[in-house]
Design an enzyme around this catalytic site. Structure first.
Site, PDB file in Angstrom:
ATOM      1  N   LYS A 267       0.847  -1.206   0.000  1.00 34.82           N
ATOM      2  CA  LYS A 267       0.000   0.000   0.000  1.00 34.82           C
ATOM      3  C   LYS A 267       0.875   1.246   0.000  1.00 34.82           C
ATOM      4  CE  LYS A 267      -3.082   2.597   3.067  1.00 34.82           C
ATOM      5  NZ  LYS A 267      -3.721   2.625   4.404  1.00 34.82           N
ATOM      6  N   ASP A 272      -2.163  10.518   3.837  1.00 36.99           N
ATOM      7  CA  ASP A 272      -3.573  10.163   3.989  1.00 36.99           C
ATOM      8  C   ASP A 272      -4.270  11.161   4.899  1.00 36.99           C
ATOM      9  OD1 ASP A 272      -6.022   8.942   4.063  1.00 36.99           O
ATOM     10  OD2 ASP A 272      -5.420   7.397   5.499  1.00 36.99           O
ATOM     11  N   LYS A 279      -9.636  13.165   8.551  1.00 36.56           N
ATOM     12  CA  LYS A 279      -9.124  12.736   9.852  1.00 36.56           C
ATOM     13  C   LYS A 279      -9.046  13.921  10.811  1.00 36.56           C
ATOM     14  CE  LYS A 279      -6.061   9.061   8.107  1.00 36.56           C
ATOM     15  NZ  LYS A 279      -6.597   7.936   8.872  1.00 36.56           N
ATOM     16  N   ASP A 290       1.738   6.257   5.832  1.00 33.68           N
ATOM     17  CA  ASP A 290       0.732   5.367   5.248  1.00 33.68           C
ATOM     18  C   ASP A 290       1.233   4.687   3.974  1.00 33.68           C
ATOM     19  OD1 ASP A 290      -1.716   4.222   5.785  1.00 33.68           O
ATOM     20  OD2 ASP A 290      -2.842   5.610   4.534  1.00 33.68           O
ATOM     21  N   ASP A 349     -11.908   7.403   4.140  1.00 34.91           N
ATOM     22  CA  ASP A 349     -10.685   7.124   4.906  1.00 34.91           C
ATOM     23  C   ASP A 349     -10.371   5.631   4.938  1.00 34.91           C
ATOM     24  OD1 ASP A 349      -8.437   7.770   6.364  1.00 34.91           O
ATOM     25  OD2 ASP A 349      -9.471   7.721   8.296  1.00 34.91           O
ATOM     26  N   GLU A 351      -9.370   3.924   2.460  1.00 36.67           N
ATOM     27  CA  GLU A 351      -8.907   4.008   1.075  1.00 36.67           C
ATOM     28  C   GLU A 351      -7.852   2.975   0.709  1.00 36.67           C
ATOM     29  OE1 GLU A 351      -5.501   5.104   2.995  1.00 36.67           O
ATOM     30  OE2 GLU A 351      -7.544   5.748   3.490  1.00 36.67           O
ATOM     31  N   ARG A 353      -7.697  -0.211   1.167  1.00 35.03           N
ATOM     32  CA  ARG A 353      -8.284  -1.404   0.536  1.00 35.03           C
ATOM     33  C   ARG A 353      -8.752  -1.115  -0.879  1.00 35.03           C
ATOM     34  NH1 ARG A 353     -12.463  -1.621   5.384  1.00 35.03           N
ATOM     35  NH2 ARG A 353     -10.633  -0.610   6.282  1.00 35.03           N
TER      36      ARG A 353
END
Length: 499
Positions: A267, A272, A279, A290, A349, A351, A353
């Site tokens: 990933k 993020d 967030k 991230d 959020d 995201e 996946r």
């Protein structure tokens, strides 16, 4: 740091410092006893006076010890001998390296690598010593105008082995350890870089640079390529960012031509914000981490390329930012993934996946032996496992067991969670094939259950590294995990297949 392996009596070592261990209460290890005998009981006399009890993490530096050729002897407390295991060994090595670096010992000979550690052989001790030394001395000060410089930093480390017959195995383990360190340092450097530097384009540049340095093959897919492939899920995450997304493919063709590759999917969300599902501001700066799944794939590919590992491995990195904006994906939007399955995005959020599912579908074209994705995926994993173990979920028990064993061998441990069909119920959507979240309950498992819908055609495992990829607080920074786990897994796989 320069490492070497040596077999020889400790009192004959001509170095700035020889390191020996002391168990509680005041019991010298075998090399310590040899030095003590050569010094006419000088060391044991000091211990009897109470200068060092042997408690784990304590040290005592001795100068001009009679009967020895070294400048100094460093005694390191090991704790109780019956309780001396992996954690205690690692603590002793870290204490040793930190102390040597502080006292200005330019070079040293460590005899702790001769110590017996339950269920751990000599190669393990050598690899761990190299990894811990690198971890202890690692600094990320690229952006400091005034760097904290050590007056006489430790430059050379000799690792002692009991017998000359151990030299070959120790030398091989040393090379493996140094290769893993290279991979971990790359992973840590990428993770620690700020989001305005480490963009999707920067990650792509790093992959291309690796392909120039090592016998790796790199390919970068642009937004237009992803559109043609139908990666609607991945591209939905990238819509709010001015930084163009990248899809990185890095190949290590080290095995037989006919051998199916292991595919690693990382990933790569370089920052993020949560997107429209923004967030909270506190600690949002840590969302530069991230992309640590992507960094671990690049680090692992560098490590196995340095080793010349005889195994076919493909690294896949979908990378983008997740930003709010006028063109950003909204909660409630429905997108079509590369697999053709539709997804109702209830939370922007969630995201990671969304980019991974298209990468997992893309992995099918390699007809993989197995696929492992690595992602800082869920805060729920931190709640479940803290910062000690990575979460592991898999659709194949043998693959899960191999990864768990590799994590144990690397001291980069994971813990398996269930992936039962029952959890799929939480992902139901009235408007699409699935929702991208399943509620608060079992958040780590439902995230993996989402990914499982895209892995029907191969053996697959998922590593959730949200709790292990970086540290917060005073020692804030990327950890380089799970590069050791992945590298040990690939090393074991290469050995078992005789490639």
């Amino acid at each position: 740091m320069e490492f070497s392996i040596k077999s020889g009596s400790p009192e004959k070592q001509r170095s700035a410092c020889v390191v020996v261990g002391v168990f509680e209460p005041r019991k010298l290890t075998v090399p310590g006893e040899i030095l003590n005998k050569a010094s006419n009981q000088y060391i044991s006399d000091l211990l009897r006076r109470g200068d060092l009890e042997g408690k784990s993490g304590t040290t005592l530096l001795l100068h001009n010890v009679p009967g020895t050729l070294c400048d100094r002897i460093l005694l390191v407390g090991l704790g109780k001998e019956k309780e001396f295991r992996e954690k205690e060994f690692r603590t002793a090595i870290a204490t040793t390296i930190r102390t040597l670096n502080e006292i200005g010992a330019f070079d040293a000979t460590i005899t702790l690598t001769e110590l017996a550690v339950k269920k751990c052989d000599l190669p393990w001790r050598i690899r761990q010593t190299v990894l811990i030394a690198a971890e202890t001395l690692y600094r990320f000060d690229h952006y400091k105008s005034k760097k904290d410089e050590v007056r006489r930093p430790l430059r050379k480390l000799t690792l002692a082995v009991e017998s000359r017959t151990d030299l070959a195995a120790a030398e091989k383990a040393l090379e493996e350890g140094q290769a893993i360190v290279l991979g971990m340092n790359l992973c840590k450097d990428l993770g620690n870089l700020p989001g305005n530097v480490c963009t999707p384009g920067y990650l792509a540049e790093q992959a291309l640079e690796l392909a120039k340095t090592y016998p790796l093959k790199a390919e970068i897919l642009e937004r237009e390529d992803m559109e043609k492939l139908g990666m609607g899920s991945l591209l939905s995450v990238a819509r709010g960012s001015h930084q163009p997304p990248k899809f990185i493919i890095l190949r290590h063709d080290g095995g037989k031509n006919t051998a199916k590759p292991v595919v690693l999917v990382g990933k790569g969300i370089t920052f993020d914000t949560g997107g429209i599902s923004l967030k909270p501001g506190a600690e949002m700066d840590e969302m530069k981490y991230d992309m640590c799944g992507a960094a671990s794939v690049l680090g692992t590919m560098k490590a196995i390329a340095q080793m010349g590992l005889k195994l076919n491995v493909v690294g896949i990195i979908p990378t983008t930012e997740n930003m709010p904006g006028g063109n950003a994906t909204r909660p409630g939007d429905i997108v079509t993934s590369m697999s053709g399955q539709t997804i109702e995005i209830l939370n922007t959020d969630a995201e990671g996946r969304l980019i991974l599912c298209d990468a997992l579908t893309y992995a099918e074209r390699f007809e993989p032996a197995c696929v492992i994705d690595i992602a800082t995926l869920t805060g729920a994993c931190v709640i479940a496992l803290g910062h000690v173990a990575s979460g592991l979920l898999a659709n194949d028990d043998t693959l899960a067991r191999d990864l768990l064993n590799a994590g144990q061998n690397a001291y980069d441990r994971a813990w398996q969670l269930p992936l039962w069909e029952d959890y799929q119920e939480q992902l139901k959507s009235p408007f699409a094939d699935m929702a991208n979240i399943g509620g608060r309950a079992a958040g780590t498992i439902t995230a993996a259950s989402f990914l499982a819908r895209f892995t029907k055609k191969f053996h697959w495992a998922h590593l959730d590294i949200a709790g292990t990829a970086w540290k917060s607080g005073e020692k804030k920074g990327a950890t380089g995990r799970p590069v050791p786990l992945l590298t040990h897994f690939l090393m074991a796989r290469a050995r078992s297949r005789g490639e």
